[in-house]
Each structure stands twice: as C-alpha cells, then as structure tokens.
Design an enzyme around this catalytic site. Structure first.
Site, PDB file in Angstrom:
ATOM      1  N   HIS A 177       0.689  -4.497  -9.351  1.00  0.00           N
ATOM      2  CA  HIS A 177      -0.105  -3.615  -8.490  1.00  0.00           C
ATOM      3  C   HIS A 177      -1.287  -4.412  -7.953  1.00  0.00           C
ATOM      4  O   HIS A 177      -2.371  -4.392  -8.532  1.00  0.00           O
ATOM      5  CB  HIS A 177      -0.571  -2.380  -9.276  1.00  0.00           C
ATOM      6  CG  HIS A 177      -1.085  -1.298  -8.370  1.00  0.00           C
ATOM      7  ND1 HIS A 177      -2.333  -1.348  -7.798  1.00  0.00           N
ATOM      8  CD2 HIS A 177      -0.510  -0.156  -7.914  1.00  0.00           C
ATOM      9  CE1 HIS A 177      -2.508  -0.267  -7.038  1.00  0.00           C
ATOM     10  NE2 HIS A 177      -1.416   0.471  -7.091  1.00  0.00           N
TER      11      HIS A 177
ATOM     12  N   HIS B 267       5.578  -1.741  -2.236  1.00  0.00           N
ATOM     13  CA  HIS B 267       4.445  -0.813  -2.390  1.00  0.00           C
ATOM     14  C   HIS B 267       3.198  -1.390  -1.712  1.00  0.00           C
ATOM     15  O   HIS B 267       3.052  -1.261  -0.519  1.00  0.00           O
ATOM     16  CB  HIS B 267       4.222  -0.535  -3.876  1.00  0.00           C
ATOM     17  CG  HIS B 267       3.288   0.574  -4.148  1.00  0.00           C
ATOM     18  ND1 HIS B 267       3.656   1.890  -4.059  1.00  0.00           N
ATOM     19  CD2 HIS B 267       1.982   0.587  -4.498  1.00  0.00           C
ATOM     20  CE1 HIS B 267       2.611   2.662  -4.341  1.00  0.00           C
ATOM     21  NE2 HIS B 267       1.589   1.887  -4.610  1.00  0.00           N
TER      22      HIS B 267
ATOM     23  N   MET C 268       1.890   7.308 -16.733  1.00  0.00           N
ATOM     24  CA  MET C 268       1.728   8.690 -16.253  1.00  0.00           C
ATOM     25  C   MET C 268       0.350   9.198 -16.721  1.00  0.00           C
ATOM     26  O   MET C 268       0.027   9.113 -17.903  1.00  0.00           O
ATOM     27  CB  MET C 268       2.854   9.523 -16.876  1.00  0.00           C
ATOM     28  CG  MET C 268       2.625  10.982 -16.824  1.00  0.00           C
ATOM     29  SD  MET C 268       3.560  11.741 -15.503  1.00  0.00           S
ATOM     30  CE  MET C 268       3.356  13.454 -15.984  1.00  0.00           C
TER      31      MET C 268
ATOM     32  N   CYS D 295       2.339  14.699  -7.749  1.00  0.00           N
ATOM     33  CA  CYS D 295       3.475  14.040  -8.413  1.00  0.00           C
ATOM     34  C   CYS D 295       4.365  13.248  -7.469  1.00  0.00           C
ATOM     35  O   CYS D 295       4.995  12.271  -7.867  1.00  0.00           O
ATOM     36  CB  CYS D 295       4.343  15.074  -9.135  1.00  0.00           C
ATOM     37  SG  CYS D 295       3.413  16.413  -9.904  1.00  0.00           S
TER      38      CYS D 295
ATOM     39  N   CYS E 261       4.635   9.215  -6.968  1.00  0.00           N
ATOM     40  CA  CYS E 261       5.356   8.347  -7.907  1.00  0.00           C
ATOM     41  C   CYS E 261       6.816   8.760  -8.072  1.00  0.00           C
ATOM     42  O   CYS E 261       7.678   7.927  -8.322  1.00  0.00           O
ATOM     43  CB  CYS E 261       4.685   8.368  -9.279  1.00  0.00           C
ATOM     44  SG  CYS E 261       3.125   7.489  -9.270  1.00  0.00           S
ATOM     45  N   HIS E 262       7.090  10.075  -7.998  1.00  0.00           N
ATOM     46  CA  HIS E 262       8.448  10.527  -8.322  1.00  0.00           C
ATOM     47  C   HIS E 262       9.280  10.849  -7.071  1.00  0.00           C
ATOM     48  O   HIS E 262      10.463  11.162  -7.206  1.00  0.00           O
ATOM     49  CB  HIS E 262       8.386  11.762  -9.234  1.00  0.00           C
ATOM     50  CG  HIS E 262       7.670  11.485 -10.530  1.00  0.00           C
ATOM     51  ND1 HIS E 262       8.270  10.832 -11.572  1.00  0.00           N
ATOM     52  CD2 HIS E 262       6.407  11.745 -10.934  1.00  0.00           C
ATOM     53  CE1 HIS E 262       7.405  10.709 -12.574  1.00  0.00           C
ATOM     54  NE2 HIS E 262       6.263  11.250 -12.203  1.00  0.00           N
TER      55      HIS E 262
HETATM   56 FE1  DHE Z   1      -2.718   4.248  -3.926  1.00  0.00          FE
HETATM   57  C1  DHE Z   1      -3.444   1.709  -1.715  1.00  0.00           C
HETATM   58  C2  DHE Z   1       0.416   4.456  -2.670  1.00  0.00           C
HETATM   59  C3  DHE Z   1      -1.853   6.279  -6.525  1.00  0.00           C
HETATM   60  C4  DHE Z   1      -5.976   4.573  -4.741  1.00  0.00           C
HETATM   61  N1  DHE Z   1      -1.695   3.254  -2.458  1.00  0.00           N
HETATM   62  C5  DHE Z   1      -2.168   2.218  -1.690  1.00  0.00           C
HETATM   63  C6  DHE Z   1      -1.107   1.767  -0.835  1.00  0.00           C
HETATM   64  C7  DHE Z   1      -0.018   2.554  -1.093  1.00  0.00           C
HETATM   65  C8  DHE Z   1      -0.394   3.480  -2.125  1.00  0.00           C
HETATM   66  C9  DHE Z   1       1.341   2.475  -0.431  1.00  0.00           C
HETATM   67  C10 DHE Z   1      -1.196   0.623   0.175  1.00  0.00           C
HETATM   68  C11 DHE Z   1      -1.700   1.121   1.505  1.00  0.00           C
HETATM   69  C12 DHE Z   1      -1.817  -0.008   2.509  1.00  0.00           C
HETATM   70  O1  DHE Z   1      -2.345  -1.081   2.184  1.00  0.00           O
HETATM   71  O2  DHE Z   1      -1.376   0.184   3.651  1.00  0.00           O
HETATM   72  N2  DHE Z   1      -1.013   5.180  -4.529  1.00  0.00           N
HETATM   73  C13 DHE Z   1       0.152   5.147  -3.855  1.00  0.00           C
HETATM   74  C14 DHE Z   1       1.136   5.935  -4.527  1.00  0.00           C
HETATM   75  O3  DHE Z   1       2.298   6.203  -4.113  1.00  0.00           O
HETATM   76  C15 DHE Z   1       0.575   6.322  -5.841  1.00  0.00           C
HETATM   77  C16 DHE Z   1       1.192   5.453  -6.917  1.00  0.00           C
HETATM   78  C17 DHE Z   1       0.823   7.745  -6.255  1.00  0.00           C
HETATM   79  C18 DHE Z   1       0.320   8.802  -5.315  1.00  0.00           C
HETATM   80  O4  DHE Z   1       0.649   9.970  -5.525  1.00  0.00           O
HETATM   81  O5  DHE Z   1      -0.392   8.495  -4.374  1.00  0.00           O
HETATM   82  C19 DHE Z   1      -0.886   5.934  -5.638  1.00  0.00           C
HETATM   83  N3  DHE Z   1      -3.743   5.238  -5.406  1.00  0.00           N
HETATM   84  C20 DHE Z   1      -3.203   5.995  -6.360  1.00  0.00           C
HETATM   85  C21 DHE Z   1      -4.209   6.555  -7.218  1.00  0.00           C
HETATM   86  O6  DHE Z   1      -4.007   7.315  -8.216  1.00  0.00           O
HETATM   87  C22 DHE Z   1      -5.510   6.049  -6.757  1.00  0.00           C
HETATM   88  C23 DHE Z   1      -6.145   5.154  -7.836  1.00  0.00           C
HETATM   89  C24 DHE Z   1      -6.508   7.163  -6.408  1.00  0.00           C
HETATM   90  C25 DHE Z   1      -5.977   8.160  -5.427  1.00  0.00           C
HETATM   91  O7  DHE Z   1      -6.424   8.126  -4.290  1.00  0.00           O
HETATM   92  O8  DHE Z   1      -5.110   8.931  -5.788  1.00  0.00           O
HETATM   93  C26 DHE Z   1      -5.095   5.234  -5.547  1.00  0.00           C
HETATM   94  N4  DHE Z   1      -4.398   3.298  -3.345  1.00  0.00           N
HETATM   95  C27 DHE Z   1      -5.656   3.628  -3.773  1.00  0.00           C
HETATM   96  C28 DHE Z   1      -6.615   2.786  -3.080  1.00  0.00           C
HETATM   97  C29 DHE Z   1      -5.884   1.932  -2.232  1.00  0.00           C
HETATM   98  C30 DHE Z   1      -4.497   2.290  -2.406  1.00  0.00           C
HETATM   99  C31 DHE Z   1      -8.119   2.827  -3.302  1.00  0.00           C
HETATM  100  C32 DHE Z   1      -6.445   0.875  -1.285  1.00  0.00           C
HETATM  101  C33 DHE Z   1      -6.847  -0.337  -2.047  1.00  0.00           C
HETATM  102  C34 DHE Z   1      -7.461  -1.390  -1.190  1.00  0.00           C
HETATM  103  O9  DHE Z   1      -8.378  -2.096  -1.690  1.00  0.00           O
HETATM  104  O10 DHE Z   1      -7.056  -1.531  -0.027  1.00  0.00           O
END
Ligand code: DHE
Length: 659
Positions: free
Chosen positions: A494, A447, A207, A154, A157-158
C-alpha cells in the site's frame, strides 16, 4: 508437549465430523447455551475471524472442532500464550505454520485468565458440536439501510457486487461456485453470529473493528451480518443525462479572481479532508490559520491539485467531484458534479498546453471514467471499462473498478489503473470527447501508486502501482508504453503515492509499505545510473507494524515517515494505536517511533519546503505538525471544525507530485 494426534489423524477426524455434521456431540448433562466468559473473549480477540467449529479447515486457519481432544490442555495454554515460542521447537506448530502460510497464529496478548476462559469455551464447544445459527432475512426497509451502509463502508474492499477484491468475497452460498476464483464467500455457512463478531472486532488481516471503534452500532452490526448473507442488489447506471443534470457551475470562470491575490502564498496551503463531515478544510500552511471549510460530499477520499495549483479537485465515496478555487480570500467551491455512485480517484491535465484544462474522474461504480472540463466540471465524455477482461485469462469479470489515476507532464495522457482486470490504460485526452486508449497488461487488483522521481531529472516516465492482492508492485514505462515487470514485494503493498528518496548505496529508490507485512520495501528506479539495481527490491526495512498505509518524504529532507493506522505491535506482542515511524534515509535505519496520539493517526504530508510533517489524528480530531529536523511536535491544530481528518494535500507538493 506434543499434540495428542498427528495432523493426518486429525484430517480423518475431520472427515468423520464432516460426514456426520448433524450429530450434535453430546449435549447430555450440558447447558444448551454457553454461560462462561470464553466465548466473548474468543470473539473479541477476533479468533472467530480465522477459525470456526465446522470441522472443515479454512484458508485462514484450522477448524477448532475437536481441538481439545487432539492437543493437550498444556499445549493449548502455551500456544495461546506465545505461539512464536512454541513454533521454535514444536513440530505440530511448525506444520500448522506451513499449512496456513498466509495467516500464521499471532500473539494476542492474552492474560492467563483469558487463556483459561478460552480453553473452557473450546471444551464446551467440543461437547456441544456445531450449533448452527439461525438466519433472519432483512425487511425491505432494513435492506435499504444496510445497502447504504455497505456502499459507504464495505464496498471499497469487498466490491459493489460483493465478489471481493482487497477483502474477501461476501457472497452467500448460492454464489460460491461462480465465485470460486475469489477467496471468501459462503456467508450463509459462516452464520450471523460469526459474521457479527468479525464486523464488530475486525480481523488481523486488516478489517477495521467497526463496532468496537464505534463506527457501527450493535444494531447496524447485526444488520450488516444479515445483509451479507442475502443476494447483492443490482447496480444502477449513471450516464451523461444524469451527470449533466447534477452539474452545478457555482461561480463562472469569468467571475473568479483574474490574478493571484495571495502572491504565491497559496502554494503552501493545505487541503485537509474531514472525512465523516464530508468537508475539506483549507489551511494556510505558513500561519496555520483556517481559511475556510468547504462542503465536498460524503466521505471525500482524495484531493488533487491542478497543474498551476490554483484548483483543488475533490472526489468522494458518493462519486461527487468538487472544484475549489484557492484564489478567493476564502477559498470556495466553484463547481460540482456527480459522475459515479462511488469513486476514489480524480486528476487534472498537466501536459504542456493542457495545464488546468481538463479533469478525469475514475469510478468504482458504475465501472467507467469521465473527462470533464477542468475549469467548470462540465461532463465532456464518458467511457465504460466494463468490457475490460482479465489481463491473463481473457475472462469477463463481474466488476472492473477504476482505481488510481496520475497525469503525465510530458504527453497529454492520464494513466488509469483498472483494479480487478489488471490493465493499465493510457488515456489520450487531445480529443476529450473521444479519448484514445493504449492498453497495457499489468496484474490484477491494481490499486494505488505514484510517479518515480529521480533527482535532477524533470521527466516523469515511470509509474509504480500496487497489484495489492497479488502482493506485487508493477512498473509502467509510460514513454515506451509497456509494463516492465510486476515485482514480488510483501503482503498487500500500500504505497499511497509512495516516496522517492536517494539511498546512499542503491541510488534513487521508490518506497512502499504494506498492509499485511511488517516491512517497508525499497525498489531501485534509476536504470541509467544504477542499472544493476533498477526494478529490483534492494532493501527491506522491518517495521513494527503490518498495517502501514502511507509513506512520505521530501527532496529537502533526510527522513522517510510512515504511519501505522492499523495499530503497531509492541515487544510484548500487544498492539497500540497512534504511532508513526521515521527512517534516517542516510542509514536506512529507524530513527524513532513517535507516539503522536493515544488514538489512530493516519497519512503524512510535508509542507512546501520540506520542513514540517503534518499528521492526522483521525479519531481525536486534531492535526499534528512535527518539525522534520528535530522530530519534535511543533503545533497541534485544533478546532470544533476538525472532524475525522484523513488525507492532507499541500498544494505545491500535490501539483508537482512531490512525495
Ligand atoms: Fe484510500 C488513495 C481506494 C480506504 C485514505 N485510496 C486511494 C487511492 C485509491 C483508494 C484507489 C488512489 C487514488 C489515486 O491516487 O488516484 N481506499 C481505497 C479503497 O478502495 C479502500 C481500501 C476502501 C474504501 O472503502 O475506500 C480505501 N483510504 C481508505 C481509508 O480507509 C482511508 C485511510 C481513509 C478514508 O478516506 O476512508 C483512505 N486513500 C486515502 C488517502 C489517499 C487514498 C488519504 C491519498 C493518499 C495520497 O497521499 O495521495
């Protein structure tokens, strides 16, 4: 059919209801507990996420107290069946849309029987009045368990301190006043039952349905609903001493292969995150053979390649960084360290003279970043960002997390984005033990984002980053050290790393999708050749889903792919999972929606040559490989080692920032 009363009278009714909250309607002659099916449907369809029966409207939707007396049953039936149809002619419906602009009523795809049952429940509630739910605090053992779940599922996001960011604040009532700049809060008012329904079913705002999709058990949902009504625990420090203690150099640089035994083949390897297994699979993109599965830590989030591509850096929700060397026959983990309790970003130094030399890790918690040795992961320096005040007001913030990071290829600095405070720092690593920061103001809730690439140009000068809760994309000029503008795009942009394509009319553009809007947006990015379009939204492409997370293209392709992991809306108003969409870059039109799997799919990645697109079957444990030219399925990669695949990173594309 018109509503029975105007909205003003409704307001007066609410005031009366508010002044006498404890008058429990009349339960005379009525059961104390609702026995019909309507309540379950009301909760399951996530109506409860936007509405309650308190008598006070929320930003998400009107309170439903008294709804069956202020509108007719016939109106309610039509509204629940097809709100868009009612909105075309009905003034009251149009007023509601205006009053709640950010969360308009959507078609829930209800059957006639379900509508009847919901109305039955609404009528019952109008007779029963507000029934408060009892709050049962957690035992210390339960609290520890809930803390762990919150942290893992959680807090992204929160927020670790629960002030909210991408999702609403989850602070209990006692904090509401302090948290007034943060939407949400007041969990004690919402009550255990409503919170349970939201956690179980998810919400149309993005959510996930934690309970319904089996990611939390019913007991865990109950635990979390109670946990968020209690005060959040403090966040402990993690400093140099602890980080050094956790550092493990598994294979020293001198004991690693001294030349590339793969003869460049490794450049088409893929690193695939196996999220819930805490592992990364390394697959040969040419043969599709699995080379190894490497332990990387809990819920690994992203991989980034070193400049040469030889090393993958991994970062996970447990704040552990891993270094994978791809020059071993069986690629292996050669170093690891823990620098954060929770993290999302890592990158390597890419400037001339610094290739593969250093790495940077951005922490969500504690609020800090680290510079590490790029070959061994030895921690070199730690910088706190806690002092980063709100860019606009100068106010101190409860939490400032480090979100995305990219590496300049022209000068020795990283671009790091501070989520809550809205600052972009250019971190100069020439002296890695004493990095210098150039601080630029952008906008809050920074983000994810990516570099702009203009064909024929080597230079990576402009970086676009989402200020997601502000519905903006900010353009950072890393050469002039300034933020050019933060552009309004759609609701919760996003981009992931976004996509760079050339539009026939507008020239080079950068593309982002949205979590909260059914459109992709093109932004003009070539101020030299197309100054009239630069840094403007030049094209919007409607797509059939809010809830897009990633877009991807490749310089050798005419296609732009986008996923829809938060489900896609069908013409009849219902939602399905497992689809992606493909746009023809030449026309800007959607070529095809592809049903990849019956279950959720996420993230797209091209192979090195731009001929294949790999898609993760997150919930069916498969990797789907599509031919980019024919858009036909070419191969499904399966195996009992594949567990919850999410991000996929092709070595060549990741090291060169090709997206
Ligand atoms: Fe991500 C990238 C944060 C949820 C998969 N994610 C990123 C980045 C951030 C971030 C800050 C950029 C990093 C960078 O480029 O330096 N993500 C967050 C969150 O805070 C969030 C919303 C909630 C959490 O608890 O993490 C979140 N993210 C998710 C998911 O639910 C995803 C789909 C699956 C998972 O791993 O939980 C997910 N995030 C990804 C992926 C990238 C990503 C695959 C990189 C994408 C790319 O092509 O570079």
């Amino acid at each position: 059919m018109k509503p029975k009363r105007s909205y003003k009278i409704l307001g007066l009714g609410m005031l009366v209801a508010f002044l006498f909250p404890m008058v429990k309607g009349n339960l005379v002659g009525q059961e104390k507990e609702y026995k019909g099916k309507g309540k379950e449907i009301f909760n399951n369809k996530a109506c409860i996420a936007c509405h309650d029966f308190s008598g006070t409207d929320k930003p998400t939707g009107p309170s439903l107290k008294g709804v069956t007396t202020r509108v007719s049953e016939d109106w309610l039936k039509k509204w629940l069946k097809n709100p868009d149809e009612v909105k075309k002619t009905d003034k009251y419906a149009q007023e509601l849309d205006k009053k709640f602009p950010t969360s308009n009523m959507v078609n829930l795809g209800l059957s006639d029987q379900e509508i009847k049952d919901i109305i039955d429940y609404l009528k019952w509630m109008d007779k029963a009045g507000t029934v408060a739910t009892e709050f049962k605090p957690l035992s210390s053992q339960e609290f520890e368990k809930a803390k762990y779940i919150y942290f893992n599922k959680c807090s992204g996001c929160h927020g670790a301190k629960r002030w909210g960011a991408t999702g609403p604040s989850l602070l209990p009532n006692s904090h509401i006043k302090q948290a007034k700049e943060y939407p949400g809060g007041g969990t004690r008012d919402k009550g255990t039952e409503a919170l349970k329904a939201i956690i179980w079913n998810g919400t149309p705002a993005g959510m996930p349905p934690w309970g319904k999709e089996g990611m939390l058990t019913p007991e865990e949902v109950d635990l979390m609903a109670r946990y968020v009504q209690m005060d959040p625990p403090p966040v402990p420090k993690l400093e140099m001493k602890e980080a050094k203690q956790s550092w493990e150099l598994i294979v020293k640089p001198e004991d690693r292969p001294q030349s590339d035994p793969t003869k460049g083949r490794f450049l088409n390897y893929f690193g695939v995150i196996l999220r819930d297994a805490g592992k990364v699979a390394i697959i040969d993109g040419t043969t599709k053979q699995l080379l190894n599965v490497v332990d990387s830590g809990f819920a690994t989030h992203i991989l980034r390649s070193s400049h040469s591509g030889r090393y993958f850096y991994t970062i996970g929700r447990d704040g552990r960084v891993g270094l994978i060397d791809l020059w071993f026959d069986k690629p292996k983990l050669v170093a690891k360290v823990r620098t954060c309790w929770d993290a999302r970003s890592v990158d390597s130094s890419k400037a001339p003279g610094y290739e593969d030399k250093y790495a940077i890790v951005g922490c969500y918690t504690p609020n800090q970043y680290w510079i590490l040795d790029g070959q061994t992961l030895e921690p070199l320096s730690l910088k706190s960002v806690e002092d980063s005040k709100d860019w606009a007001t100068g106010n101190k913030l409860p939490e400032v997390r480090v979100a995305s990071i990219v590496a300049s290829e022209d000068e020795p600095f990283w671009v790091i984005n501070l989520k809550e405070s809205g600052w972009v720092y250019l971190v100069d690593y020439r002296d890695p033990k004493n990095p210098k920061e150039t601080r630029l103001k952008a906008d809050n809730f920074l983000h994810d984002g990516g570099w702009v690439k203009v064909p024929g140009k080597q230079e990576k000068r402009y970086f676009l980053v989402a200020a997601n809760a502000k519905n903006k994309m900010c353009i950072v000029d890393t050469k002039e050290h300034k933020v050019i503008n933060c552009l309004d795009v759609g609701k919760i942009p996003h981009p992931g790393r976004g996509a760079n394509i050339v539009d026939p009319q507008y020239g080079p553009v950068y593309v982002t999708g949205h979590i909260g809007d059914e459109k992709l947006v093109y932004i003009g990015v070539d101020p030299e050749k197309y100054p009239q379009y630069a840094w403007k939204v030049v094209r919007e492409i409607p797509v059939k889903s809010a809830g897009n997370l990633f877009v991807k293209s490749h310089p050798n392709s005419n296609h732009l792919w986008f996923d829809m992991p938060l489900s896609s809306k069908q013409e009849n108003g219902t939602f399905v999972n497992g689809q992606v969409g493909v746009i023809d870059i030449k026309t800007g039109k959607i070529l095809k929606y592809i049903q990849v799997s019956p279950k959720r799919v996420v993230h797209l990645e091209y192979d090195k040559d731009g001929k294949e697109v790999w898609i993760s079957g997150w919930l069916d444990n498969k990797i789907y490989v599509y031919d980019d030219k024919t858009l036909e399925l070419k191969k499904v990669i399966t195996g009992d080692w594949i567990k919850t695949p999410t991000g996929k990173f092709n070595v060549y594309n990741t090291s060169k920032d090709i997206y």
